[in-house]
Design a protein around this motif. Structure first.
Motif, mmCIF file in Angstrom:
data_model
loop_
_atom_site.group_PDB
_atom_site.id
_atom_site.type_symbol
_atom_site.label_atom_id
_atom_site.label_comp_id
_atom_site.label_asym_id
_atom_site.label_seq_id
_atom_site.Cartn_x
_atom_site.Cartn_y
_atom_site.Cartn_z
ATOM 1 N N ASP A 112 0.841 -1.173 0.000
ATOM 2 C CA ASP A 112 0.000 0.000 0.000
ATOM 3 C C ASP A 112 0.894 1.246 0.000
ATOM 4 O OD1 ASP A 112 -2.393 1.297 0.301
ATOM 5 O OD2 ASP A 112 -2.983 0.191 2.098
ATOM 6 N N VAL A 113 0.805 2.073 -1.027
ATOM 7 C CA VAL A 113 1.469 3.380 -0.972
ATOM 8 C C VAL A 113 0.349 4.402 -0.844
ATOM 9 C CG1 VAL A 113 2.921 5.051 -2.194
ATOM 10 C CG2 VAL A 113 3.500 2.623 -2.247
ATOM 11 N N LYS A 114 0.213 4.939 0.363
ATOM 12 C CA LYS A 114 -0.969 5.725 0.701
ATOM 13 C C LYS A 114 -0.864 7.181 0.301
ATOM 14 C CE LYS A 114 -1.977 2.742 4.664
ATOM 15 N NZ LYS A 114 -3.327 2.279 4.353
ATOM 16 N N GLY A 115 0.283 7.562 -0.222
ATOM 17 C CA GLY A 115 0.474 8.950 -0.606
ATOM 18 C C GLY A 115 1.943 9.153 -0.901
ATOM 19 N N PHE A 116 2.304 10.397 -1.204
ATOM 20 C CA PHE A 116 3.721 10.644 -1.467
ATOM 21 C C PHE A 116 4.174 11.909 -0.753
ATOM 22 C CE2 PHE A 116 7.639 10.361 -3.938
ATOM 23 C CZ PHE A 116 7.749 8.994 -4.094
ATOM 24 N N SER A 117 3.660 12.084 0.464
ATOM 25 C CA SER A 117 4.119 13.209 1.284
ATOM 26 C C SER A 117 3.993 12.803 2.741
ATOM 27 C CB SER A 117 3.283 14.465 1.018
ATOM 28 O OG SER A 117 2.007 14.335 1.603
ATOM 29 N N SER A 118 4.829 13.388 3.559
ATOM 30 C CA SER A 118 4.761 13.094 4.990
ATOM 31 C C SER A 118 3.413 13.515 5.545
ATOM 32 C CB SER A 118 5.893 13.814 5.729
ATOM 33 O OG SER A 118 7.124 13.309 5.311
ATOM 34 N N GLY A 119 2.889 14.624 5.007
ATOM 35 C CA GLY A 119 1.597 15.125 5.481
ATOM 36 C C GLY A 119 0.488 14.107 5.256
#
Lengths: 307, 358
Positions: B198-205
């Protein structure tokens, strides 16, 4: 070079560095070298080539020659690039490997030569064990002065590095069972660093890391044993083909040194490439299924120390 | 639609088989222990549990409370993971335990992922590794999939089972958030065959909001290692939550990272968010957003970008990247048609990335 004179032409991209060398090899795709008796290497459009690129081209030539191919090398149209190749002694090693196109290198003037240049180590061939002390001395002297003058590393660090690099060069003779080349050049790396860097390329045409380590490790990893895993074992864990203690330190010492100085190390062997990357380099650290090329290709990039 | 079927478990014991001492942990001063299974690397004081609440420090030693404790077990198609390029149409013994190292506010499996071992509201059954292998074979399964909750939480169990599975020729799969440590991955790497991450996003935020974790680089690193170093079959999934991780910049970055780090042939599943739990107020992902994400993925150079949770959409099917031929047609989780022969498109002969039985 007229394309009808050769059976296949590898056209170099404008920049022949680590990435450019991969682009170069990828043109061959799934074809086998055996299909073509006459192969052209076209450096005509090259506007930049670094030690990795030129040592890579030499290795390619040597490899093709060993397969019985006739290799025609078109020299760069840029006189600056040809002059640089000449200064790095690239053409000194082409004899017996390439037929040059055009046959004579027509340079209006050559770079001023100094036997003690502090910005480069000309391409040096590592071939016989008789040579090794001479080569190690040469690498030690020249690399030492480059690291001191341009990267401002202290004496102890330089000594540490030279010992490790020398061991890597000796590995070529001990483990690869074939010839190798080493070359070094200083650059100003403006892209993401804004500093001087030293690029070091060490390559051999030997059996490769996976084959070297297979007797000890292939049964441990079974179907998962791969070029990438072998490189990682050698670089990160100091794996050696020999079981006795004290082996496998050359690469791991280089890795420690490069890590300490925020540099980059990449090792390509077989169909894989594994890199340990500093914060200033944004690229992927692992590549598999890249075009098969014999031996081991090592690239080191060391940045200037903050003063 | 190919669904899951329950696995009969006559004769299995309920309750705790006894706590199991964990691996990959360091002893610290004052009987504290640091766990190195997941990237949280919890330092656990005596008598306390780690963040996941499945590992407890007793007398300066760390014990797993869920070794072999199965909360859910089903036979289900590989398409449900989803893995679309790995033995399509095959059946897998799929099981989960309790707990998670993330606390996603919209978790679809919250009843087991947010459950605490030992609480009476969630019963588990102990299935030893040997029996699990037998169950997989008895049910005609190609492999075993650790899913439903994060598999690294019962790492020791999955490792023991994966070793046995490798000996027996049974395939294995993690359905994971990728928060495993490099050390743990190196232990299971020789035995684990596939990794659906699962890559849930591409930012720490985004990761902070969605999963309550700081930083996501370690997830990317583990995924690259799974694919490159350990040669696992890797497919990536991103569940697009409106306002959380569906902006064009992040989608471009995820697709670009897959292409450059895992390879352009790595499948990317972009799935529709369904309002649930603490995110019940967030609307479902609009179809237009999912289709835009797919276009971004294809434009970034990916060869296989699939839409999920939109049954009947043509982007659930596999097409040849070279000639566009429809290769695998799916209806829900069922393979309706498979025109891949010897790993190649039957029309143009293009090599299709993955492992195909046909």
């Amino acid at each position: 070079m007229r394309h009808e004179e050769v059976d296949f032409v590898l056209v170099a991209p404008p920049t022949v560095d680590e990435r450019g060398f991969e682009l170069f090899l990828s043109q061959f795709g799934r074809r086998t070298w055996a299909e073509f008796p006459r192969i052209g290497i076209d450096l005509g459009d090259v506007s930049f080539i670094d030690p990795y690129g030129m040592v890579g081209v030499l290795e390619l030539g040597y490899y093709l020659k060993s397969l019985g191919k006739e290799v025609i090398l078109r020299v760069p149209r840029s006189e600056e690039v040809s002059k640089y190749l000449e200064r790095m002694d690239f053409f000194r090693f082409r004899s017996g490997l390439f037929v040059l196109d055009p046959p004579l290198l027509d340079l209006a003037e050559r770079y001023h030569r100094s036997t003690a240049s502090d910005v480069l180590l000309e391409i040096t061939r590592i071939e016989k064990s008789d040579d090794i002390h001479f080569i190690v001395d040469r690498v030690r002297d020249r690399a030492g002065s480059i690291l001191e003058a341009h990267l401002h590393y202290d004496e102890r660090a330089i000594h540490h590095f030279i010992v490790a690099l020398s061991e890597v060069c000796q590995n070529i003779l001990e483990h690869s069972q074939n010839i190798g080349y080493v070359g070094i050049q200083k650059y100003f790396y403006a892209k993401s660093l804004g500093k001087n860097v030293v690029k070091i390329a060490v390559m051999d045409l030997g059996i490769g890391i996976k084959n070297s380590l297979s007797p000890r490790f292939s049964s441990v990893y079974g179907e998962k044993w791969s070029d990438l895993l072998a490189i990682e074992r050698a670089l990160v864990h100091g794996a050696s083909r020999y079981e006795d203690v004290g082996r496998g330190h050359g690469l791991t010492e280089v890795r420690k040194f490069v890590g300490k100085w925020n540099g980059k190390i990449s090792i390509r062997s077989g169909t894989a490439k594994f890199s340990l990357l500093p914060s200033w380099e944004r690229e992927s650290g692992m590549h598999t299924e890249i075009p098969l090329f014999p031996g081991t290709q090592i690239s080191l990039v060391l940045p200037e120390m903050d003063r | 639609m190919g669904g899951s079927r329950p696995v009969p478990l006559e004769g299995f014991r309920e309750g705790e088989p006894g706590a199991f001492e964990t691996i990959l942990c360091d002893r610290r001063k004052g009987k504290r222990v640091q766990c190195h299974i997941c990237q949280r690397r919890c330092v656990v004081s005596e008598g306390q549990k780690g963040y996941c609440e499945t590992r407890v420090n007793r007398g300066g030693r760390l014990y797993s409370l869920i070794y072999g404790r199965v909360s859910t077990i089903m036979v289900s198609p590989i398409e449900k993971k989803p893995l679309f390029h790995y033995h399509p149409g095959s059946q897998w013994l799929s099981l989960g335990s309790l707990g998670c190292n993330f606390k996603c506010p919209g978790c679809q499996n919250w009843d087991i992922a947010h459950a605490k071992p030992g609480k009476a509201d969630r019963r588990t059954q102990y299935i030893p590794p040997g029996r699990l292998l037998q169950l997989a074979k008895d049910n005609g399964c190609t492999g075993i999939s650790w899913t439903y909750n994060e598999p690294t939480l019962w790492f020791e169990y999955t490792l023991d089972c994966a070793k046995l599975a490798k000996e027996e020729g049974v395939k294995t799969n993690y359905v994971t958030n990728g928060f495993i440590t490099v050390e743990a991955l190196d232990l299971i790497g020789p035995y684990l065959d596939s990794f659906r991450v699962d890559v849930k996003g591409f930012s720490s935020g985004s990761y902070r909001r969605i999963a309550h974790v700081e930083g996501f680089e370690g997830i990317l690193e583990a995924t690259v290692m799974a694919r490159m170093k350990w040669g696992m079959h890797v497919e990536v999934i991103s569940n697009l939550i409106p306002g959380y991780n569906d902006d064009i910049e992040q989608l471009k970055n995820i697709a670009g990272w897959i292409r450059s780090s895992l390879g352009k042939s790595t499948p990317w599943h972009v799935t529709r968010f369904v309002p649930h739990l603490e995110l019940s107020h967030v609307p479902p992902t609009p179809l237009k957003v999912l289709e835009t994400a797919r276009e971004i993925g294809l434009r970034e150079g990916l060869e296989y970008v699939y839409l999920g949770n939109v049954h009947g959409h043509p982007a659930e099917d596999t097409y040849c990247p070279r000639c566009g031929n429809l290769l695998i047609q799916r209806g829900g989780f069922t393979v309706l048609r498979n025109d891949i022969a010897d790993g190649r498109c039957i029309r143009c002969g293009f090599s299709i990335w993955g492992t195909f039985d046909s």
